[in-house]
Design a protein around this motif. Structure first.
Motif, PDB file in Angstrom:
ATOM      1  N   HIS A 238     -15.222   0.802 -11.779  1.00 26.68           N
ATOM      2  CA  HIS A 238     -14.787  -0.592 -11.682  1.00 26.68           C
ATOM      3  C   HIS A 238     -16.043  -1.456 -11.532  1.00 26.68           C
ATOM      4  O   HIS A 238     -16.792  -1.313 -10.561  1.00 26.68           O
ATOM      5  CB  HIS A 238     -13.864  -0.795 -10.478  1.00 26.68           C
ATOM      6  CG  HIS A 238     -12.654   0.087 -10.498  1.00 26.68           C
ATOM      7  ND1 HIS A 238     -11.632  -0.064 -11.400  1.00 26.68           N
ATOM      8  CD2 HIS A 238     -12.307   1.145  -9.722  1.00 26.68           C
ATOM      9  CE1 HIS A 238     -10.703   0.849 -11.181  1.00 26.68           C
ATOM     10  NE2 HIS A 238     -11.095   1.597 -10.178  1.00 26.68           N
TER      11      HIS A 238
ATOM     12  N   TRP B 107     -19.312   3.215  -1.499  1.00 21.11           N
ATOM     13  CA  TRP B 107     -17.870   3.083  -1.294  1.00 21.11           C
ATOM     14  C   TRP B 107     -17.598   2.153  -0.131  1.00 21.11           C
ATOM     15  O   TRP B 107     -18.244   2.210   0.899  1.00 21.11           O
ATOM     16  CB  TRP B 107     -17.267   4.452  -0.995  1.00 21.11           C
ATOM     17  CG  TRP B 107     -15.772   4.416  -0.865  1.00 21.11           C
ATOM     18  CD1 TRP B 107     -14.855   4.471  -1.875  1.00 21.11           C
ATOM     19  CD2 TRP B 107     -15.020   4.326   0.351  1.00 21.11           C
ATOM     20  NE1 TRP B 107     -13.575   4.402  -1.363  1.00 21.11           N
ATOM     21  CE2 TRP B 107     -13.660   4.318  -0.005  1.00 21.11           C
ATOM     22  CE3 TRP B 107     -15.366   4.224   1.695  1.00 21.11           C
ATOM     23  CZ2 TRP B 107     -12.642   4.230   0.948  1.00 21.11           C
ATOM     24  CZ3 TRP B 107     -14.351   4.144   2.634  1.00 21.11           C
ATOM     25  CH2 TRP B 107     -13.010   4.150   2.265  1.00 21.11           C
TER      26      TRP B 107
ATOM     27  N   ASP C  23      -6.918  -5.235  -5.272  1.00 21.80           N
ATOM     28  CA  ASP C  23      -7.196  -3.944  -4.638  1.00 21.80           C
ATOM     29  C   ASP C  23      -5.961  -3.041  -4.631  1.00 21.80           C
ATOM     30  O   ASP C  23      -6.038  -1.852  -4.942  1.00 21.80           O
ATOM     31  CB  ASP C  23      -7.690  -4.159  -3.208  1.00 21.80           C
ATOM     32  CG  ASP C  23      -9.157  -4.561  -3.152  1.00 21.80           C
ATOM     33  OD1 ASP C  23      -9.934  -4.015  -3.954  1.00 21.80           O
ATOM     34  OD2 ASP C  23      -9.511  -5.400  -2.319  1.00 21.80           O
ATOM     35  N   VAL C  24      -4.812  -3.618  -4.270  1.00 24.81           N
ATOM     36  CA  VAL C  24      -3.585  -2.815  -4.195  1.00 24.81           C
ATOM     37  C   VAL C  24      -3.172  -2.331  -5.571  1.00 24.81           C
ATOM     38  O   VAL C  24      -2.904  -1.146  -5.790  1.00 24.81           O
ATOM     39  CB  VAL C  24      -2.449  -3.622  -3.539  1.00 24.81           C
ATOM     40  CG1 VAL C  24      -1.128  -2.881  -3.653  1.00 24.81           C
ATOM     41  CG2 VAL C  24      -2.764  -3.895  -2.073  1.00 24.81           C
TER      42      VAL C  24
ATOM     43  N   ARG D  17     -12.573  -4.778  -3.044  1.00 27.20           N
ATOM     44  CA  ARG D  17     -13.098  -3.546  -2.448  1.00 27.20           C
ATOM     45  C   ARG D  17     -13.169  -2.385  -3.422  1.00 27.20           C
ATOM     46  O   ARG D  17     -13.896  -1.419  -3.196  1.00 27.20           O
ATOM     47  CB  ARG D  17     -12.246  -3.174  -1.243  1.00 27.20           C
ATOM     48  CG  ARG D  17     -12.452  -4.067  -0.045  1.00 27.20           C
ATOM     49  CD  ARG D  17     -11.556  -3.702   1.099  1.00 27.20           C
ATOM     50  NE  ARG D  17     -10.148  -3.767   0.727  1.00 27.20           N
ATOM     51  CZ  ARG D  17      -9.148  -3.803   1.583  1.00 27.20           C
ATOM     52  NH1 ARG D  17      -9.396  -3.780   2.874  1.00 27.20           N
ATOM     53  NH2 ARG D  17      -7.897  -3.865   1.169  1.00 27.20           N
ATOM     54  N   CYS D  18     -12.408  -2.446  -4.519  1.00 23.25           N
ATOM     55  CA  CYS D  18     -12.383  -1.308  -5.443  1.00 23.25           C
ATOM     56  C   CYS D  18     -13.636  -1.218  -6.314  1.00 23.25           C
ATOM     57  O   CYS D  18     -13.841  -0.206  -6.996  1.00 23.25           O
ATOM     58  CB  CYS D  18     -11.138  -1.383  -6.328  1.00 23.25           C
ATOM     59  SG  CYS D  18     -11.100  -2.846  -7.401  1.00 23.25           S
TER      60      CYS D  18
ATOM     61  N   THR E   8     -17.009  -0.387  -7.958  1.00 22.09           N
ATOM     62  CA  THR E   8     -17.917   0.755  -7.800  1.00 22.09           C
ATOM     63  C   THR E   8     -19.306   0.486  -8.381  1.00 22.09           C
ATOM     64  O   THR E   8     -20.270   1.142  -8.001  1.00 22.09           O
ATOM     65  CB  THR E   8     -17.343   2.005  -8.485  1.00 22.09           C
ATOM     66  OG1 THR E   8     -17.186   1.744  -9.894  1.00 22.09           O
ATOM     67  CG2 THR E   8     -15.983   2.377  -7.899  1.00 22.09           C
TER      68      THR E   8
ATOM     69  N   GLN F 261      -8.685   0.403 -14.895  1.00 21.24           N
ATOM     70  CA  GLN F 261     -10.042   0.110 -14.436  1.00 21.24           C
ATOM     71  C   GLN F 261     -10.292  -1.383 -14.512  1.00 21.24           C
ATOM     72  O   GLN F 261      -9.620  -2.099 -15.266  1.00 21.24           O
ATOM     73  CB  GLN F 261     -11.073   0.861 -15.294  1.00 21.24           C
ATOM     74  CG  GLN F 261     -10.995   2.361 -15.134  1.00 21.24           C
ATOM     75  CD  GLN F 261     -11.937   3.079 -16.058  1.00 21.24           C
ATOM     76  OE1 GLN F 261     -11.579   4.021 -16.730  1.00 21.24           O
ATOM     77  NE2 GLN F 261     -13.190   2.628 -16.109  1.00 21.24           N
TER      78      GLN F 261
ATOM     79  N   GLN G  72       0.834  -1.196   0.000  1.00 20.78           N
ATOM     80  CA  GLN G  72       0.000   0.000   0.000  1.00 20.78           C
ATOM     81  C   GLN G  72       0.868   1.245   0.000  1.00 20.78           C
ATOM     82  O   GLN G  72       1.749   1.425   0.825  1.00 20.78           O
ATOM     83  CB  GLN G  72      -0.912   0.009   1.228  1.00 20.78           C
ATOM     84  CG  GLN G  72      -2.106   0.927   1.097  1.00 20.78           C
ATOM     85  CD  GLN G  72      -3.090   0.435   0.055  1.00 20.78           C
ATOM     86  OE1 GLN G  72      -3.367  -0.739  -0.049  1.00 20.78           O
ATOM     87  NE2 GLN G  72      -3.629   1.352  -0.733  1.00 20.78           N
TER      88      GLN G  72
ATOM     89  N   ILE H 274      -4.882  -2.212  -8.498  1.00 19.46           N
ATOM     90  CA  ILE H 274      -5.842  -1.315  -9.141  1.00 19.46           C
ATOM     91  C   ILE H 274      -5.809   0.050  -8.474  1.00 19.46           C
ATOM     92  O   ILE H 274      -5.847   1.087  -9.128  1.00 19.46           O
ATOM     93  CB  ILE H 274      -7.266  -1.906  -9.080  1.00 19.46           C
ATOM     94  CG1 ILE H 274      -7.361  -3.184  -9.923  1.00 19.46           C
ATOM     95  CG2 ILE H 274      -8.297  -0.881  -9.546  1.00 19.46           C
ATOM     96  CD1 ILE H 274      -7.152  -2.976 -11.393  1.00 19.46           C
ATOM     97  N   GLY H 275      -5.731   0.059  -7.153  1.00 22.09           N
ATOM     98  CA  GLY H 275      -5.731   1.319  -6.423  1.00 22.09           C
ATOM     99  C   GLY H 275      -4.526   2.181  -6.707  1.00 22.09           C
ATOM    100  O   GLY H 275      -4.580   3.408  -6.570  1.00 22.09           O
ATOM    101  N   GLU H 276      -3.420   1.584  -7.117  1.00 19.28           N
ATOM    102  CA  GLU H 276      -2.196   2.342  -7.366  1.00 19.28           C
ATOM    103  C   GLU H 276      -2.102   2.890  -8.779  1.00 19.28           C
ATOM    104  O   GLU H 276      -1.299   3.782  -9.030  1.00 19.28           O
ATOM    105  CB  GLU H 276      -0.976   1.439  -7.113  1.00 19.28           C
ATOM    106  CG  GLU H 276      -0.780   1.051  -5.668  1.00 19.28           C
ATOM    107  CD  GLU H 276      -0.332   2.214  -4.811  1.00 19.28           C
ATOM    108  OE1 GLU H 276       0.231   3.182  -5.351  1.00 19.28           O
ATOM    109  OE2 GLU H 276      -0.575   2.160  -3.595  1.00 19.28           O
TER     110      GLU H 276
END
Length: 492
Positions: free
Chosen positions: A288, A491, A445-446, A467-468, A470, A454, A238, A448-450
């Motif tokens: 997402h 969210w 999650d890590v 978790r990502c 939407t 999409q 993270q 995609i979040g970084e």
């Protein structure tokens, strides 16, 4: 010697959810840490150890007669109750504060002033005994409740998320306190969110995933196991930057307000039998999506239209990355923006090559590598392997020598190596054991979040979503075929 032993245990949490423990044995004086993500069954395990959940199947035996379980939720409830004693956060003029002192909290179940003072001195909170409990800091309330628990001289102390919400100094102080208890012969079981939370003195550990205790053993040996080590390593990702694309400016830029996929009244049929019937769907920048539905509903057919593989895509009103299908575009015009992982791709990757080559093949959308590879591409592949904890002998190991879960992680890296606009994961959790499912979701999650990527995530089960996510597109059985439900998710 006190002993707690579970063999092939199943503990029902609800009508459709159960905690599974194949084997577990705790003995007097041992210190344990059980690690798992949210929803993995950690708090339920704490209740099992405390004897609060009955066994549905298997064997459960314990010689511990005075187990005590402490949780963050219990602490919150106690603090809330103390504030409600005056029914206000502010006292009226002349009103006496009826909140209990730390000493009264410690002796709530067992009155013994001398032992209370001895425990307070041991934990360094003697000066707090006369203060109202509700005014203490989070770290001070933890130590106060520990004193309360020890007043009854428990033979098994179970702490559910003891470090949650503490700053660095308070965590270190509490860890030192727990080490003192261990050295005095107390049997400790810590239930934690992260591997990094395991104090150095802990002897044994267990890993929870998908409501299953997947691994148990001596702490150092357990953390050295490849799969567990990868899971622990993933916690450090993270905030880290992803490796760059091969040539960041090579791909045509896409405007932030440009929809990535637009399908208007889509229809796909075989022998006049509709597989997809009148589906209108749009994927905007930054969204997402999870796509759910039973087998045969048309999920993979929809994906093959997006990837450019389905011939009926040309007969539909379909726009991908601003390009209308059938307007003279090449497959590369579409696929340069897409990374793809599916069970069929996994099975098709039968060529004999090492792990490094599989990742590199993502630059070329090929199975295997059949052209010259630049030094920059090799360097980027090494960086991705480092993110996966595979920048060692595993990098040169045959791809098919890895576990199924490790292969899936490598294929995800292969799909991400070029920073695609859309990452399409078709049933990426299928056939994986609980710890691999947790690991794959964490990496999704890590990673995609970084990045700017999409996600289109396909599964039969809504609960599989990372978790990502939407938005969700659901294929729902109807009288004739399927209808489609689209929803924006809160969210997470």
């Amino acid at each position: 010697m006190s002993l707690l032993q579970i063999s092939q245990g199943t503990f029902h949490l609800s009508h459709n959810r159960a905690l599974s423990i194949e084997t577990l044995q705790l003995q007097r004086g041992e210190s344990w840490a059980f690690v798992g993500a949210n929803g993995s069954g950690k708090s339920s395990l704490a209740r099992v150890l405390a004897g609060e959940l009955s066994t549905g199947k298997g064997q459960f035996r314990t010689d511990f007669r005075r187990p005590v379980r402490l949780s963050f939720e219990q602490l919150q409830q106690l603090v809330s109750a103390e504030w409600e004693r005056n029914n206000t956060d502010m006292l009226s003029e002349g009103e006496e504060d009826s909140g209990r002192t730390a000493a009264e909290i410690i002796q709530a179940e067992c009155a013994d002033k001398d032992r209370c003072r001895a425990l307070a001195a041991q934990f360094g909170i003697t000066h707090l005994l006369d203060r109202r409990f509700k005014y203490l800091s989070t770290g001070e309330t933890r130590k106060t409740l520990l004193c309360q628990a020890l007043m009854a001289q428990p033979d098994l102390l179970i702490l559910d998320e003891p470090f949650d919400g503490l700053d660095i100094a308070s965590r270190a102080s509490l860890s030192e306190t727990l080490q003192q208890l261990h050295e005095q012969g107390y049997t400790l079981a810590l239930v934690l969110n992260r591997f990094d939370d395991i104090p150095a003195f802990v002897q044994y550990a267990g890993v929870l995933a998908e409501c299953t205790l997947t691994h148990v053993g001596e702490r150092q040996a357990l953390l050295a196991e490849a799969l567990v080590a990868q899971l622990a390593y993933s916690e450090q990702l993270q905030g880290m930057a992803l490796p760059e694309a091969d040539r960041p400016d090579a791909l045509p830029p896409l405007a932030d307000d440009m929809p990535r996929v637009i399908l208007r009244h889509g229809v796909v049929a075989y022998n006049d039998i509709p597989i997809i019937n009148d589906l209108s769907w749009q994927v905007n920048a930054g969204e997402h999506w999870q796509i759910t539905g039973p087998n045969g509903a048309g999920k993979s057919t929809l994906l093959s239209m997006v990837t450019g593989d389905h011939p009926q895509g040309y007969s539909n009103d379909l726009t991908l990355f601003g390009i209308r299908r059938g307007s003279g575009e090449t497959l590369w015009d579409i696929r340069q923006h897409i990374g793809y992982v599916s069970s069929s791709l996994h099975l098709d990757y039968r060529v004999s090559c090492n792990v490094r080559t599989v990742v590199i093949s993502g630059f070329f959308d090929s199975i295997g590598v059949y052209q010259a590879v630049s030094e920059r591409q090799k360097s980027i592949a090494r960086q991705w392997l480092a993110l996966l904890g595979m920048d060692n002998s595993l990098a040169d190991a045959p791809f098919h020598s890895l576990s199924w879960g490790q292969q899936r992680l490598v294929l995800i890296a292969r799909a991400l190596v070029k920073h695609p606009t859309l990452l399409i994961l078709d049933e990426p959790l299928q056939g994986l054991d609980p710890i691999n499912r947790q690991l794959v979701r964490r990496f999704i999650d890590v990673l995609i979040g970084e990045g700017r990527t999409q996600l289109l995530f396909v599964s039969h089960h809504a609960e599989d979503a990372p978790r990502c996510i939407t938005h969700r597109l659901s294929f729902i059985p109807a009288e004739s075929g399927y209808c489609y439900q689209q929803e924006s998710l809160p969210w997470q």
